[in-house]
Design a protein around this motif. Sequence first.
Motif, PDB file in Angstrom:
ATOM      1  N   PRO A 217       0.882  -1.498  -0.006  1.00 16.61           N
ATOM      2  CA  PRO A 217       0.050  -0.070   0.091  1.00 16.61           C
ATOM      3  C   PRO A 217       0.767   1.275  -0.065  1.00 16.61           C
ATOM      4  O   PRO A 217       0.640   2.337  -0.506  1.00 16.61           O
ATOM      5  CB  PRO A 217      -0.791  -0.201   1.502  1.00 16.61           C
ATOM      6  CG  PRO A 217      -0.958  -1.519   1.528  1.00 16.61           C
ATOM      7  CD  PRO A 217       0.390  -1.977   1.091  1.00 16.61           C
ATOM      8  N   ALA A 218       2.046   1.393   0.636  1.00 13.86           N
ATOM      9  CA  ALA A 218       2.832   2.292   0.793  1.00 13.86           C
ATOM     10  C   ALA A 218       3.459   2.593  -0.494  1.00 13.86           C
ATOM     11  O   ALA A 218       3.537   3.634  -0.919  1.00 13.86           O
ATOM     12  CB  ALA A 218       3.776   2.403   1.897  1.00 13.86           C
ATOM     13  N   ALA A 219       3.944   1.590  -0.973  1.00 13.65           N
ATOM     14  CA  ALA A 219       4.720   1.731  -2.311  1.00 13.65           C
ATOM     15  C   ALA A 219       3.711   2.272  -3.614  1.00 13.65           C
ATOM     16  O   ALA A 219       4.138   3.088  -4.273  1.00 13.65           O
ATOM     17  CB  ALA A 219       5.216   0.347  -2.839  1.00 13.65           C
ATOM     18  N   THR A 220       2.414   1.791  -3.503  1.00  8.85           N
ATOM     19  CA  THR A 220       1.521   1.917  -4.320  1.00  8.85           C
ATOM     20  C   THR A 220       1.246   3.594  -4.164  1.00  8.85           C
ATOM     21  O   THR A 220       1.145   4.580  -5.104  1.00  8.85           O
ATOM     22  CB  THR A 220       0.331   1.271  -4.202  1.00  8.85           C
ATOM     23  OG1 THR A 220       0.516  -0.099  -4.293  1.00  8.85           O
ATOM     24  CG2 THR A 220      -0.761   1.718  -5.245  1.00  8.85           C
ATOM     25  N   ALA A 221       0.930   4.092  -2.997  1.00 10.99           N
ATOM     26  CA  ALA A 221       0.747   5.645  -2.619  1.00 10.99           C
ATOM     27  C   ALA A 221       1.898   6.387  -2.879  1.00 10.99           C
ATOM     28  O   ALA A 221       1.815   7.637  -3.462  1.00 10.99           O
ATOM     29  CB  ALA A 221       0.173   5.744  -1.327  1.00 10.99           C
ATOM     30  N   TYR A 222       3.103   5.992  -2.961  1.00 13.22           N
ATOM     31  CA  TYR A 222       4.393   6.725  -3.351  1.00 13.22           C
ATOM     32  C   TYR A 222       4.329   7.133  -4.641  1.00 13.22           C
ATOM     33  O   TYR A 222       4.921   8.069  -5.229  1.00 13.22           O
ATOM     34  CB  TYR A 222       5.601   5.584  -2.921  1.00 13.22           C
ATOM     35  CG  TYR A 222       6.827   6.684  -3.076  1.00 13.22           C
ATOM     36  CD1 TYR A 222       6.969   7.722  -2.444  1.00 13.22           C
ATOM     37  CD2 TYR A 222       7.833   5.959  -3.787  1.00 13.22           C
ATOM     38  CE1 TYR A 222       8.420   8.592  -2.668  1.00 13.22           C
ATOM     39  CE2 TYR A 222       8.914   6.403  -3.844  1.00 13.22           C
ATOM     40  CZ  TYR A 222       9.262   7.951  -3.184  1.00 13.22           C
ATOM     41  OH  TYR A 222      10.529   8.554  -3.585  1.00 13.22           O
ATOM     42  N   LEU A 223       3.641   6.312  -5.686  1.00 17.04           N
ATOM     43  CA  LEU A 223       3.593   6.381  -7.087  1.00 17.04           C
ATOM     44  C   LEU A 223       2.504   7.453  -7.430  1.00 17.04           C
ATOM     45  O   LEU A 223       2.627   8.064  -8.638  1.00 17.04           O
ATOM     46  CB  LEU A 223       3.015   5.339  -7.831  1.00 17.04           C
ATOM     47  CG  LEU A 223       4.377   4.141  -7.770  1.00 17.04           C
ATOM     48  CD1 LEU A 223       3.683   2.765  -8.627  1.00 17.04           C
ATOM     49  CD2 LEU A 223       5.679   4.396  -8.485  1.00 17.04           C
ATOM     50  N   LEU A 224       1.851   7.791  -6.528  1.00 14.86           N
ATOM     51  CA  LEU A 224       0.948   8.938  -6.735  1.00 14.86           C
ATOM     52  C   LEU A 224       1.244  10.082  -5.980  1.00 14.86           C
ATOM     53  O   LEU A 224       0.426  11.181  -6.644  1.00 14.86           O
ATOM     54  CB  LEU A 224      -0.547   8.195  -6.151  1.00 14.86           C
ATOM     55  CG  LEU A 224      -1.192   7.205  -6.903  1.00 14.86           C
ATOM     56  CD1 LEU A 224      -2.264   6.309  -6.229  1.00 14.86           C
ATOM     57  CD2 LEU A 224      -1.490   7.390  -8.388  1.00 14.86           C
ATOM     58  N   THR A 225       1.724  10.473  -5.029  1.00 17.60           N
ATOM     59  CA  THR A 225       1.744  11.918  -4.347  1.00 17.60           C
ATOM     60  C   THR A 225       3.159  11.820  -3.750  1.00 17.60           C
ATOM     61  O   THR A 225       3.793  10.844  -3.373  1.00 17.60           O
ATOM     62  CB  THR A 225       0.735  11.820  -3.330  1.00 17.60           C
ATOM     63  OG1 THR A 225       1.090  13.035  -2.860  1.00 17.60           O
ATOM     64  CG2 THR A 225       0.856  10.740  -2.298  1.00 17.60           C
ATOM     65  N   ASN A 226       3.559  13.004  -3.644  1.00 21.48           N
ATOM     66  CA  ASN A 226       5.062  13.238  -2.799  1.00 21.48           C
ATOM     67  C   ASN A 226       4.871  13.904  -1.618  1.00 21.48           C
ATOM     68  O   ASN A 226       5.598  14.416  -0.774  1.00 21.48           O
ATOM     69  CB  ASN A 226       5.800  14.086  -3.727  1.00 21.48           C
ATOM     70  CG  ASN A 226       6.417  13.550  -4.847  1.00 21.48           C
ATOM     71  OD1 ASN A 226       6.848  12.606  -5.034  1.00 21.48           O
ATOM     72  ND2 ASN A 226       6.550  14.396  -6.070  1.00 21.48           N
ATOM     73  N   ASP A 227       3.313  13.953  -1.192  1.00 19.30           N
ATOM     74  CA  ASP A 227       3.065  14.800   0.024  1.00 19.30           C
ATOM     75  C   ASP A 227       2.763  13.528   1.170  1.00 19.30           C
ATOM     76  O   ASP A 227       2.057  12.571   0.954  1.00 19.30           O
ATOM     77  CB  ASP A 227       1.828  15.227  -0.107  1.00 19.30           C
ATOM     78  CG  ASP A 227       1.075  16.075   1.103  1.00 19.30           C
ATOM     79  OD1 ASP A 227       0.660  15.322   2.276  1.00 19.30           O
ATOM     80  OD2 ASP A 227       1.419  17.239   1.112  1.00 19.30           O
ATOM     81  N   LEU A 228       3.671  13.681   2.138  1.00 17.54           N
ATOM     82  CA  LEU A 228       3.587  12.550   3.241  1.00 17.54           C
ATOM     83  C   LEU A 228       2.177  12.410   3.677  1.00 17.54           C
ATOM     84  O   LEU A 228       1.692  11.332   4.022  1.00 17.54           O
ATOM     85  CB  LEU A 228       4.638  12.962   4.395  1.00 17.54           C
ATOM     86  CG  LEU A 228       4.780  11.802   5.449  1.00 17.54           C
ATOM     87  CD1 LEU A 228       5.301  10.475   5.018  1.00 17.54           C
ATOM     88  CD2 LEU A 228       5.734  12.274   6.479  1.00 17.54           C
ATOM     89  N   LYS A 229       1.441  13.427   4.080  1.00 17.38           N
ATOM     90  CA  LYS A 229       0.014  13.131   4.909  1.00 17.38           C
ATOM     91  C   LYS A 229      -0.930  12.423   3.775  1.00 17.38           C
ATOM     92  O   LYS A 229      -1.682  11.448   4.262  1.00 17.38           O
ATOM     93  CB  LYS A 229      -0.552  14.372   5.219  1.00 17.38           C
ATOM     94  CG  LYS A 229       0.228  15.169   6.384  1.00 17.38           C
ATOM     95  CD  LYS A 229      -0.550  16.399   6.540  1.00 17.38           C
ATOM     96  CE  LYS A 229       0.409  17.079   7.765  1.00 17.38           C
ATOM     97  NZ  LYS A 229      -0.401  18.369   8.175  1.00 17.38           N
ATOM     98  N   LYS A 230      -0.790  12.775   2.398  1.00 22.58           N
ATOM     99  CA  LYS A 230      -1.672  12.042   1.315  1.00 22.58           C
ATOM    100  C   LYS A 230      -1.255  10.906   1.328  1.00 22.58           C
ATOM    101  O   LYS A 230      -1.848   9.801   1.046  1.00 22.58           O
ATOM    102  CB  LYS A 230      -1.455  13.011   0.211  1.00 22.58           C
ATOM    103  CG  LYS A 230      -2.317  14.264   0.109  1.00 22.58           C
ATOM    104  CD  LYS A 230      -1.982  14.955  -1.169  1.00 22.58           C
ATOM    105  CE  LYS A 230      -2.840  16.306  -1.118  1.00 22.58           C
ATOM    106  NZ  LYS A 230      -2.688  17.129  -2.528  1.00 22.58           N
ATOM    107  N   MET A 231       0.098  10.608   1.351  1.00 19.21           N
ATOM    108  CA  MET A 231       0.746   9.148   1.228  1.00 19.21           C
ATOM    109  C   MET A 231       0.233   8.377   2.287  1.00 19.21           C
ATOM    110  O   MET A 231      -0.325   7.283   2.069  1.00 19.21           O
ATOM    111  CB  MET A 231       2.086   9.400   1.099  1.00 19.21           C
ATOM    112  CG  MET A 231       2.836   7.752   0.929  1.00 19.21           C
ATOM    113  SD  MET A 231       4.602   8.172   0.510  1.00 19.21           S
ATOM    114  CE  MET A 231       5.153   6.493   0.627  1.00 19.21           C
ATOM    115  N   LEU A 232       0.555   8.762   3.473  1.00 17.13           N
ATOM    116  CA  LEU A 232      -0.388   8.045   4.693  1.00 17.13           C
ATOM    117  C   LEU A 232      -1.727   7.502   4.266  1.00 17.13           C
ATOM    118  O   LEU A 232      -2.165   6.650   4.809  1.00 17.13           O
ATOM    119  CB  LEU A 232      -0.194   8.746   6.060  1.00 17.13           C
ATOM    120  CG  LEU A 232       1.429   8.772   6.363  1.00 17.13           C
ATOM    121  CD1 LEU A 232       1.597  10.027   7.532  1.00 17.13           C
ATOM    122  CD2 LEU A 232       1.936   7.460   7.088  1.00 17.13           C
ATOM    123  N   VAL A 233      -2.780   8.525   4.205  1.00 19.80           N
ATOM    124  CA  VAL A 233      -4.094   8.281   3.589  1.00 19.80           C
ATOM    125  C   VAL A 233      -4.302   7.389   2.522  1.00 19.80           C
ATOM    126  O   VAL A 233      -4.927   6.535   2.826  1.00 19.80           O
ATOM    127  CB  VAL A 233      -4.865   9.630   3.700  1.00 19.80           C
ATOM    128  CG1 VAL A 233      -6.096   9.432   3.177  1.00 19.80           C
ATOM    129  CG2 VAL A 233      -4.716  10.411   4.842  1.00 19.80           C
TER     130      VAL A 233
END
Length: 386
Positions: A217-233
């Motif tokens: 999930p974290a790796a997938t989110a990392y491809l979509l955003t560089n914002d840490l809060k958005k990445m966590l969500v």
Amino acid sequence: MTSIQVEIQLIAALVAMACAIPGTFLVLRKMAMISDAISHSILPGIVLGFFITQDLNSPLLILLAALTGVITVVMVEFIQKTGLVKEDTAIGLVFPALFSIGVILIAKNANDVHLDIDAVLLGELAFAPFDRLDVGGTDIGPKSLWVIGTILLISISLLILFFKELKLSTFDKGLAATLGFSPMILHYGLMTVSSVTIVGAFDAVGAVLVVALIIAPAATAYLLTNDLKKMLVLACLFGVFSAIAGYWMANLLDASIAGSMTTVLGILFLLVYLFAPQQGVFSVYFRERQQRKEVSLLVFLLHLQNHSDPKERHVNHLQDHINWQKVQARTVLDLAKKNNLIQVTNQIASLTPKGEEFTQEALRYITTNKETAIEELKTKFFLFRG
């Protein structure tokens, strides 16, 4: 939908969120595979905790397992800091050794206890709701639900309290140390939370799904955003979605729940990897293709500016004078006409006033700022809008 099905999905969703929080920081710190090491090396801690308490439900098992996870990290970093081997090699040396010790302890001293290797590696969410927590004779729900729920609540609380410190130490350890934050304390704090989370999820879902829920999930989110809060969500949302969708896939196919959830995680990552707006494979491909087209356009305009001979500017001979293929020449010609940069009279191309201005500006931008030249010119001249 039965209460058992609801409880299974709720446990899986809480595990996914609990894993996504430390997993996001592990991925950003390029330590994703340390979760795999921890998930296997905590086995000796679980076994030793059982030997001491003779109770598989004792909290001491979680504490000793978490301690073993931190010891794993310390050993990996110690070996790595010698400079003789890299981190991946150190991980490959440490966790098989600790895991093997746990297997040997089980085989020699706990053959009659339910600590079998299949349950350790794969887990079985279908059985989690049957391990109930009884308080004063009252059934208050599955034990796994309370354990992972408590861990998730602690993780969220710590994240809120130390978000700035974690963010700073993740992206700039030097600055964190300068400002008075100890990167080492924050690092081992994160490893402790990761270890406790892995141990809490270990009994319900097993090591394989824990690792998948921490990394994917974290790796997938990392491809979509560089914002840490958005990445966590996003990591939490992807984890929960995969947990729920994976359960119903397993229900439909009569397959392993953990295996189905991991499969959904893999499919979700693949889709984002291919189609992410900024970093997806296809997005990068089409963006590079467009950039090559734009560079070819600029070469074409410079050619027209530097050559007054009609033969050099004849549309049927562009591939001969600029060494282009016929298709490429036609594509660039159409792009220039579409953006009103050239006009074609009797098959002879010439620059329009806008084309002249664009070419002059292009030369100036290229000589001063090569990196952003094309983007700035596109904005200034309203090019390629539709």
